[in-house]
Design an enzyme around this catalytic site. Structure first.
Site, PDB file in Angstrom:
ATOM      1  N   THR A 178      44.023  36.610  46.873  1.00 14.83           N
ATOM      2  CA  THR A 178      43.037  36.200  46.155  1.00 14.83           C
ATOM      3  C   THR A 178      41.759  35.072  46.624  1.00 14.83           C
ATOM      4  OG1 THR A 178      42.825  35.141  44.139  1.00 14.83           O
ATOM      5  CG2 THR A 178      44.647  34.078  45.297  1.00 14.83           C
ATOM      6  N   VAL A 210      34.784  39.947  36.077  1.00 16.23           N
ATOM      7  CA  VAL A 210      33.916  38.725  36.151  1.00 16.23           C
ATOM      8  C   VAL A 210      34.923  37.612  36.195  1.00 16.23           C
ATOM      9  CG1 VAL A 210      31.871  37.360  35.192  1.00 16.23           C
ATOM     10  CG2 VAL A 210      31.881  39.941  35.482  1.00 16.23           C
ATOM     11  N   GLY A 211      34.658  36.478  36.963  1.00 17.02           N
ATOM     12  CA  GLY A 211      35.250  35.488  36.993  1.00 17.02           C
ATOM     13  C   GLY A 211      34.710  34.468  36.151  1.00 17.02           C
ATOM     14  N   ASP A 212      35.145  32.883  36.442  1.00 15.46           N
ATOM     15  CA  ASP A 212      34.637  31.840  35.611  1.00 15.46           C
ATOM     16  C   ASP A 212      33.239  31.499  36.289  1.00 15.46           C
ATOM     17  OD1 ASP A 212      36.166  31.227  37.876  1.00 15.46           O
ATOM     18  OD2 ASP A 212      36.090  29.160  37.455  1.00 15.46           O
ATOM     19  N   GLY A 233      39.209  28.218  41.908  1.00 18.67           N
ATOM     20  CA  GLY A 233      40.690  28.670  41.859  1.00 18.67           C
ATOM     21  C   GLY A 233      40.847  29.785  40.866  1.00 18.67           C
ATOM     22  N   GLY A 235      39.979  31.888  38.075  1.00 18.12           N
ATOM     23  CA  GLY A 235      38.966  31.690  37.078  1.00 18.12           C
ATOM     24  C   GLY A 235      39.559  32.131  35.805  1.00 18.12           C
TER      25      GLY A 235
HETATM   26  N1  GLY Z   1      37.144  31.092  40.499  1.00 19.47           N
HETATM   27  C1  GLY Z   1      36.554  32.056  40.849  1.00 19.47           C
HETATM   28  C2  GLY Z   1      36.907  33.257  40.320  1.00 19.47           C
HETATM   29  O1  GLY Z   1      38.298  33.534  39.545  1.00 19.47           O
HETATM   30  O2  GLY Z   1      36.343  34.417  40.286  1.00 19.47           O
END
Ligand code: GLY
Length: 339
Positions: A178, A210-212, A233, A235
């Site tokens: 990941t 799309v992440g956080d 981490g 997201g």
């Molecule tokens: N924290 C980064 C992601 O989950 O994309």
């Protein structure tokens, strides 16, 4: 003056510190620091050299937020441009918009003269190909004999693990790798705060995921009156809990950065979905939060320790240890995959 940054951003913290000492605005200092990490081909979770999506294409997310104006911007699923943090910075400076994604983000970058290039390095390509070969025992690919796996590929797979349990019919030996990400936050001597988060996201993610990191309140938040928070981490946990916003709101109520960060991690741990928990009910993913208060107090907190974060102030630059909700070392995978 203070800079807090993720463990992989010691050089970014040093750069931001140098710029703050020279009088730069905190947001510019943060973006300049993050740019260094985006340029590093050996940092496989950010920018050039990032691990690609499941189709072998690198897609980047980044966000910026200025605590003085409380304005922020993000770009998501951006291809072919290695500095999404700079694109987000320009989006904030030039437009009334807060989030651009995919083709629109690329068009905006192109219009601003960003160079387009293939972001997939040879190492990241071989990691992706290896993943295709090991991820399932019901597809066309043969798993390579262990002795044929190149050292850099093996090292990457050894150090990154998934927040997801292996599915039926899928290998469990290596778990799905990941993410990393980079976060930098800065406070200057005028009392202005800002922060920036940048990532290539979950390794081998579905195209368009799309992440956080580009989402204000999830992967980053800044408000001069309350503080900043940013995260690395898993997201999706930050998206479901708006962790950065929630942590800053606790600081606004008067809680310390450490109390605020740990309170949010406790909430996230309690709310983790059943399939994300180990036998003791603890989340099998990891999250880090980096918090900076307007008065200069700071904290780095993590679900699973031991972990570090970077700190820079007038005395210099150093790594400090995160406060862990579940002090490590974590159980061996798949009980506690890291991310
Ligand atoms: N924290 C980064 C992601 O989950 O994309």
């Amino acid at each position: 003056m203070k800079v807090i940054a993720s463990h992989n951003a010691l050089n970014a913290a040093a750069k931001a510190r140098e710029l703050l000492l020279a009088g730069a605005r905190p947001l510019d200092a943060c973006v300049a620091g993050v740019t260094l990490v985006e340029d590093d081909p050996l940092e496989h979770s950010v920018g050039y050299g990032g691990i690609p999506n499941e189709d072998g294409i690198v897609e980047l997310d980044a966000g910026v937020m200025d605590g003085k104006t409380r304005r922020g911007a993000g770009v998501a699923a951006l291809r072919n441009v290695r500095h999404p943090s700079q694109v987000a910075r320009l989006l904030l400076a030039q437009t009334h918009r807060v989030l651009l994604a995919g083709e629109g983000a690329l068009q905006f970058a192109r219009a601003n003269g960003f160079v387009e290039e293939n972001l997939l390095t040879d190492t990241a390509r071989r990691i992706w190909l290896h993943w295709k070969r090991i991820r399932s025992n019901i597809d066309d690919w043969r798993e390579p004999p262990a002795e044929d796996v190149e050292a850099d590929v093996a090292a990457w797979f050894a150090s990154y693990r998934s927040p997801h349990a292996p599915r039926e019919g899928h290998i469990s030996r290596s778990e799905m790798p990941t993410i990393g990400t980079v976060h930098v936050a800065a406070l200057d001597d005028r009392g202005d705060l800002a922060c920036c988060t940048s990532t290539s996201g979950h390794a081998f993610k579905i195209a368009g995921r799309v992440g956080d990191s580009p989402i204000l309140g999830a992967g980053l938040f800044a408000d001069n009156e309350a503080g900043t928070c940013g995260s690395l981490g898993h997201g999706e946990a930050n998206l479901e809990n708006l962790s950065s916003f929630a942590a800053v709101e606790l600081m606004r109520e008067g809680r310390s950065p450490e109390e605020s960060g740990l309170a949010i991690l406790r909430r996230i741990a309690a709310r983790a979905h059943p399939e994300q928990k180990d036998a003791q009910g603890r989340p099998r993913f990891n999250l880090w939060l980096y918090l900076l208060a307007p008065d200069g107090r700071h904290a780095g907190v993590t679900l699973w320790g031991p972990k570090q974060f970077a700190l820079a102030d007038k005395q210099g630059v150093r790594l400090e240890t995160c406060v862990a909700l579940f002090p490590g070392p974590p159980p061996t995978q798949p009980e506690n995959p890291d991310c």
